[in-house]
Design a protein around this motif. Structure first.
Motif, PDB file in Angstrom:
ATOM      1  N   HIS A 137       4.025  10.280 -39.696  1.00  0.00           N
ATOM      2  CA  HIS A 137       5.411   9.850 -39.939  1.00  0.00           C
ATOM      3  C   HIS A 137       6.404  11.009 -39.990  1.00  0.00           C
ATOM      4  CE1 HIS A 137       4.179   5.688 -41.783  1.00  0.00           C
ATOM      5  NE2 HIS A 137       3.820   5.848 -40.529  1.00  0.00           N
TER       6      HIS A 137
ATOM      7  N   GLU B 122       7.653   3.000 -40.902  1.00  0.00           N
ATOM      8  CA  GLU B 122       6.816   2.231 -41.821  1.00  0.00           C
ATOM      9  C   GLU B 122       6.529   3.039 -43.093  1.00  0.00           C
ATOM     10  OE1 GLU B 122       5.625  -0.342 -42.935  1.00  0.00           O
ATOM     11  OE2 GLU B 122       6.652  -1.541 -41.450  1.00  0.00           O
ATOM     12  N   LYS B 123       6.119   2.332 -44.138  1.00  0.00           N
ATOM     13  CA  LYS B 123       5.756   3.015 -45.377  1.00  0.00           C
ATOM     14  C   LYS B 123       4.405   3.709 -45.209  1.00  0.00           C
ATOM     15  CE  LYS B 123       2.600  -0.171 -46.189  1.00  0.00           C
ATOM     16  NZ  LYS B 123       1.196   0.219 -46.083  1.00  0.00           N
TER      17      LYS B 123
ATOM     18  N   THR C 143       8.910  -3.549 -47.072  1.00  0.00           N
ATOM     19  CA  THR C 143       9.206  -4.927 -46.655  1.00  0.00           C
ATOM     20  C   THR C 143       9.580  -5.860 -47.808  1.00  0.00           C
ATOM     21  OG1 THR C 143       7.301  -4.507 -45.233  1.00  0.00           O
ATOM     22  CG2 THR C 143       8.286  -6.684 -45.088  1.00  0.00           C
TER      23      THR C 143
ATOM     24  N   ASP D  21       2.765   3.213 -27.133  1.00  0.00           N
ATOM     25  CA  ASP D  21       1.538   3.467 -27.884  1.00  0.00           C
ATOM     26  C   ASP D  21       0.702   4.444 -27.081  1.00  0.00           C
ATOM     27  OD1 ASP D  21      -0.102   1.801 -30.359  1.00  0.00           O
ATOM     28  OD2 ASP D  21      -1.250   3.164 -29.071  1.00  0.00           O
ATOM     29  N   ALA D  22       0.114   5.394 -27.802  1.00  0.00           N
ATOM     30  CA  ALA D  22      -0.701   6.404 -27.129  1.00  0.00           C
ATOM     31  C   ALA D  22      -1.943   5.777 -26.488  1.00  0.00           C
ATOM     32  CB  ALA D  22      -1.109   7.483 -28.137  1.00  0.00           C
TER      33      ALA D  22
ATOM     34  N   ARG E  54      -4.055  -0.889 -25.778  1.00  0.00           N
ATOM     35  CA  ARG E  54      -3.230  -1.598 -26.775  1.00  0.00           C
ATOM     36  C   ARG E  54      -1.828  -1.837 -26.230  1.00  0.00           C
ATOM     37  NH1 ARG E  54      -4.502   0.971 -32.747  1.00  0.00           N
ATOM     38  NH2 ARG E  54      -6.608   0.165 -32.830  1.00  0.00           N
TER      39      ARG E  54
ATOM     40  N   HIS F  44       3.652  -0.756 -51.490  1.00  0.00           N
ATOM     41  CA  HIS F  44       4.324  -2.042 -51.698  1.00  0.00           C
ATOM     42  C   HIS F  44       4.585  -2.270 -53.184  1.00  0.00           C
ATOM     43  CE1 HIS F  44       4.042  -3.338 -47.635  1.00  0.00           C
ATOM     44  NE2 HIS F  44       2.730  -3.430 -47.604  1.00  0.00           N
TER      45      HIS F  44
ATOM     46  N   ARG G  10      -8.500  -4.868 -45.120  1.00  0.00           N
ATOM     47  CA  ARG G  10      -8.823  -3.978 -44.034  1.00  0.00           C
ATOM     48  C   ARG G  10      -9.171  -2.586 -44.577  1.00  0.00           C
ATOM     49  NH1 ARG G  10      -4.156  -2.495 -41.359  1.00  0.00           N
ATOM     50  NH2 ARG G  10      -5.241  -1.845 -39.502  1.00  0.00           N
TER      51      ARG G  10
ATOM     52  N   TYR H  58      -2.174  -2.605 -35.747  1.00  0.00           N
ATOM     53  CA  TYR H  58      -2.215  -3.808 -36.573  1.00  0.00           C
ATOM     54  C   TYR H  58      -0.795  -4.306 -36.884  1.00  0.00           C
ATOM     55  CZ  TYR H  58      -2.627  -6.484 -40.907  1.00  0.00           C
ATOM     56  OH  TYR H  58      -2.498  -7.431 -41.870  1.00  0.00           O
ATOM     57  N   TRP H  59       0.082  -3.404 -37.302  1.00  0.00           N
ATOM     58  CA  TRP H  59       1.382  -3.826 -37.815  1.00  0.00           C
ATOM     59  C   TRP H  59       2.494  -3.815 -36.774  1.00  0.00           C
ATOM     60  CZ3 TRP H  59       2.396  -6.858 -41.513  1.00  0.00           C
ATOM     61  CH2 TRP H  59       3.667  -6.929 -42.064  1.00  0.00           C
TER      62      TRP H  59
HETATM   63  N1  LIG Z   1       4.796  -3.304 -44.163  1.00  0.00           N
HETATM   64  C1  LIG Z   1       3.548  -3.749 -44.170  1.00  0.00           C
HETATM   65  O1  LIG Z   1       3.231  -4.789 -44.753  1.00  0.00           O
HETATM   66  C2  LIG Z   1       2.492  -2.979 -43.427  1.00  0.00           C
HETATM   67  C3  LIG Z   1       1.247  -3.545 -43.172  1.00  0.00           C
HETATM   68  C4  LIG Z   1       0.303  -2.794 -42.485  1.00  0.00           C
HETATM   69  C5  LIG Z   1       0.579  -1.498 -42.083  1.00  0.00           C
HETATM   70  N2  LIG Z   1       1.797  -0.980 -42.369  1.00  0.00           N
HETATM   71  C6  LIG Z   1       2.123   0.407 -41.967  1.00  0.00           C
HETATM   72  O2  LIG Z   1       2.254   0.469 -40.555  1.00  0.00           O
HETATM   73  C7  LIG Z   1       1.841   1.740 -40.084  1.00  0.00           C
HETATM   74  C8  LIG Z   1       0.781   1.536 -39.021  1.00  0.00           C
HETATM   75  O3  LIG Z   1      -0.335   0.918 -39.619  1.00  0.00           O
HETATM   76  P1  LIG Z   1      -1.378   0.093 -38.728  1.00  0.00           P
HETATM   77  O4  LIG Z   1      -2.301  -0.521 -39.700  1.00  0.00           O
HETATM   78  O5  LIG Z   1      -0.653  -0.725 -37.743  1.00  0.00           O
HETATM   79  O6  LIG Z   1      -2.124   1.312 -37.980  1.00  0.00           O
HETATM   80  P2  LIG Z   1      -3.025   1.194 -36.660  1.00  0.00           P
HETATM   81  O7  LIG Z   1      -3.921   2.390 -36.705  1.00  0.00           O
HETATM   82  O8  LIG Z   1      -3.604  -0.163 -36.529  1.00  0.00           O
HETATM   83  O9  LIG Z   1      -1.974   1.377 -35.470  1.00  0.00           O
HETATM   84  C9  LIG Z   1      -1.303   2.589 -35.244  1.00  0.00           C
HETATM   85  C10 LIG Z   1      -0.981   2.683 -33.744  1.00  0.00           C
HETATM   86  O10 LIG Z   1      -0.200   3.857 -33.553  1.00  0.00           O
HETATM   87  C11 LIG Z   1      -0.613   4.448 -32.319  1.00  0.00           C
HETATM   88  N3  LIG Z   1      -0.236   5.874 -32.349  1.00  0.00           N
HETATM   89  C12 LIG Z   1      -0.685   6.830 -33.186  1.00  0.00           C
HETATM   90  N4  LIG Z   1      -0.085   7.997 -32.912  1.00  0.00           N
HETATM   91  C13 LIG Z   1       0.750   7.782 -31.874  1.00  0.00           C
HETATM   92  C14 LIG Z   1       1.639   8.611 -31.135  1.00  0.00           C
HETATM   93  N5  LIG Z   1       1.799   9.909 -31.429  1.00  0.00           N
HETATM   94  N6  LIG Z   1       2.347   8.058 -30.134  1.00  0.00           N
HETATM   95  C15 LIG Z   1       2.213   6.740 -29.826  1.00  0.00           C
HETATM   96  N7  LIG Z   1       1.371   5.922 -30.498  1.00  0.00           N
HETATM   97  C16 LIG Z   1       0.650   6.433 -31.504  1.00  0.00           C
HETATM   98  C17 LIG Z   1      -2.113   4.223 -32.272  1.00  0.00           C
HETATM   99  O11 LIG Z   1      -2.612   4.313 -30.950  1.00  0.00           O
HETATM  100  C18 LIG Z   1      -2.225   2.822 -32.848  1.00  0.00           C
HETATM  101  O12 LIG Z   1      -2.199   1.807 -31.867  1.00  0.00           O
HETATM  102  C19 LIG Z   1       1.346   2.523 -41.306  1.00  0.00           C
HETATM  103  O13 LIG Z   1       2.387   3.328 -41.758  1.00  0.00           O
HETATM  104  C20 LIG Z   1       1.068   1.428 -42.326  1.00  0.00           C
HETATM  105  O14 LIG Z   1       1.234   1.882 -43.661  1.00  0.00           O
HETATM  106  C21 LIG Z   1       2.753  -1.690 -43.002  1.00  0.00           C
END
Ligand SMILES: NC(=O)c1ccc[n+]([C@@H]2O[C@H](COP(=O)([O-])OP(=O)(O)OC[C@H]3O[C@@H](n4cnc5c(N)ncnc54)[C@H](O)[C@@H]3O)[C@@H](O)[C@H]2O)c1
Length: 348
Positions: free
Chosen positions: A76, A93-94, A122, A33-34, A38, A170, A156, A11-12
């Motif tokens: 993380h 990321e947080k 952010t 990405d694993a 995606r 946040h 979400r 997502y992010w």
């Molecule tokens: N700053 C913001 O406003 C904000 C908003 C949303 C999410 N986030 C943060 O972003 C991070 C991700 O959230 P998201 O919602 O995008 O999660 P998500 O589950 O949608 O995406 C995570 C991605 O990481 C990949 N992944 C997982 N383990 C992996 C590995 N070992 N190697 C390679 N790829 C791997 C997954 O396949 C997936 O595509 C979290 O820490 C969340 O807190 C921040």
């Protein structure tokens, strides 16, 4: 030129990838990405950039100086630790990690390695929040009484972390930034309705030194999307509405003062004088917070600077999250916020 690998195309991650790609001061060198689907979907927007499903490839690559990690919170600590151990600067990321010893571990490792460790809080790079901070100085706001924030929406819905760990980082980082110190105590209550043990809604109360109070409401089952922070001072009151098209920050020249009625305070004879003046909408030169965040990361690498949201800042936020989680488990009992000692690094 700093060469960056971004990990996570969920997502992010794509927002970080876009910003890293657009910045002049760095090169998007690798996307990882694993999940191959995606990766392929995001990767086709950036022809010429190396794609991989293996994080090890990013670590081993001599063409990557810095890694941006946008994977789930539980990954993380291990991934950031591995990247730092491989000699890469990290923007993660947080939250920085899911326990404070894990955060302390990463801070120690970054120090040992002489690398930049930054957390994606952010809002600390959001011009509207920086304006609120500027307006919250005592000579303008008066005494800071209390502040509260609402970050609620329908969705979400997360399945691995609760609303506290997913959304509240946040608001906690915003509260710490505006108050300028960590809270002494935290109490929180949460409830789960959709799935077992994962709180969908959490109410948090922060008690800061000097009696400043903070309140945070986060939820992913709420009727309308709200992202609002209210700051109440003795001279002014400020509302920051992140979703407002115009007037994201509104300053109310309103307040209440306790004044003696002239017959002597020894008899408890006070009056409360209200003032209600103009509402001011300061002009904000809005730029994308995530672009500012990514630029700051690269500048910290190039100029050997400490990021605003460095590891210590990430640790402080996690310490508040941990206290809030303990409080939720104890039905809202106020919990002290730990102020951790740095531990020696233990990531293999
Ligand atoms: N700053 C913001 O406003 C904000 C908003 C949303 C999410 N986030 C943060 O972003 C991070 C991700 O959230 P998201 O919602 O995008 O999660 P998500 O589950 O949608 O995406 C995570 C991605 O990481 C990949 N992944 C997982 N383990 C992996 C590995 N070992 N190697 C390679 N790829 C791997 C997954 O396949 C997936 O595509 C979290 O820490 C969340 O807190 C921040």
């Amino acid at each position: 030129m700093v060469r960056v690998g971004v990990v996570g195309c969920g997502y992010w991650g794509p927002n970080l990838i876009r910003n890293i790609y657009q910045l002049d001061c760095c090169d998007l060198a690798m996307i990882c990405d694993a999940d191959p689907q995606r990766l392929a979907r995001v990767g086709k927007l950036y022809p010429g950039v190396t794609l991989t499903t293996s994080f090890q490839d990013v670590l081993d690559s001599g063409a990557v100086d810095a890694v941006v990690i946008a994977t789930p919170a539980r990954t993380h600590h291990a991934m950031t630790g591995q990247a730092l151990a491989a000699g890469k600067h990290v923007l993660v990321e947080k939250p920085l990690a899911v326990t404070s010893p894990q955060c302390q571990d990463l801070i120690s490792l970054a120090k040992q390695q002489g690398l930049v460790l930054m957390v994606g809080h952010t809002f600390l790079y959001n011009p509207a929040l920086l304006m609120v901070k500027e307006l919250s100085q005592p000579e303008y706001l008066g005494d800071l009484f209390y502040l509260y924030s609402h970050r609620v929406n329908l969705g979400r819905v997360q399945t691995d972390v609760n609303a506290l760990w997913s959304i509240a980082p946040h608001d906690i980082s915003i509260a710490l930034f505006l108050v300028g110190q960590a809270p002494e105590k935290v109490s929180a209550q949460g409830a789960y309705y959709l799935s077992n043990q994962i709180e969908d809604v959490v109410f948090i109360t922060l008690t800061f030194p000097g009696g400043v109070m903070g309140h945070i409401h986060v939820s992913w089952i709420d009727p309308s999307k709200t992202r609002k922070v209210t700051v109440v001072g003795s001279e002014k009151m400020i509302i920051y509405d992140d979703l407002a098209d115009e007037g994201m920050v509104k300053v109310y020249d309103k307040g209440v003062k306790r004044v003696s009625n002239g017959e002597g305070p020894q008899y408890g004879e006070f009056q409360y004088r209200l003032h209600s003046g103009d509402v001011h909408l300061p002009r904000i030169r809005m730029t994308e917070p995530l672009a500012n965040e990514c630029r700051h990361f690269i500048e910290c690498i190039l100029e050997n600077k400490t990021p605003t949201s460095d590891g210590e800042n990430g640790l402080q936020v996690v310490q508040v999250l941990e206290a809030a989680q303990r409080s939720i488990e104890l039905q809202g009992m106020p919990m002290p916020v730990a102020s951790g000692q740095l531990q020696p690094h233990t990531v293999a």
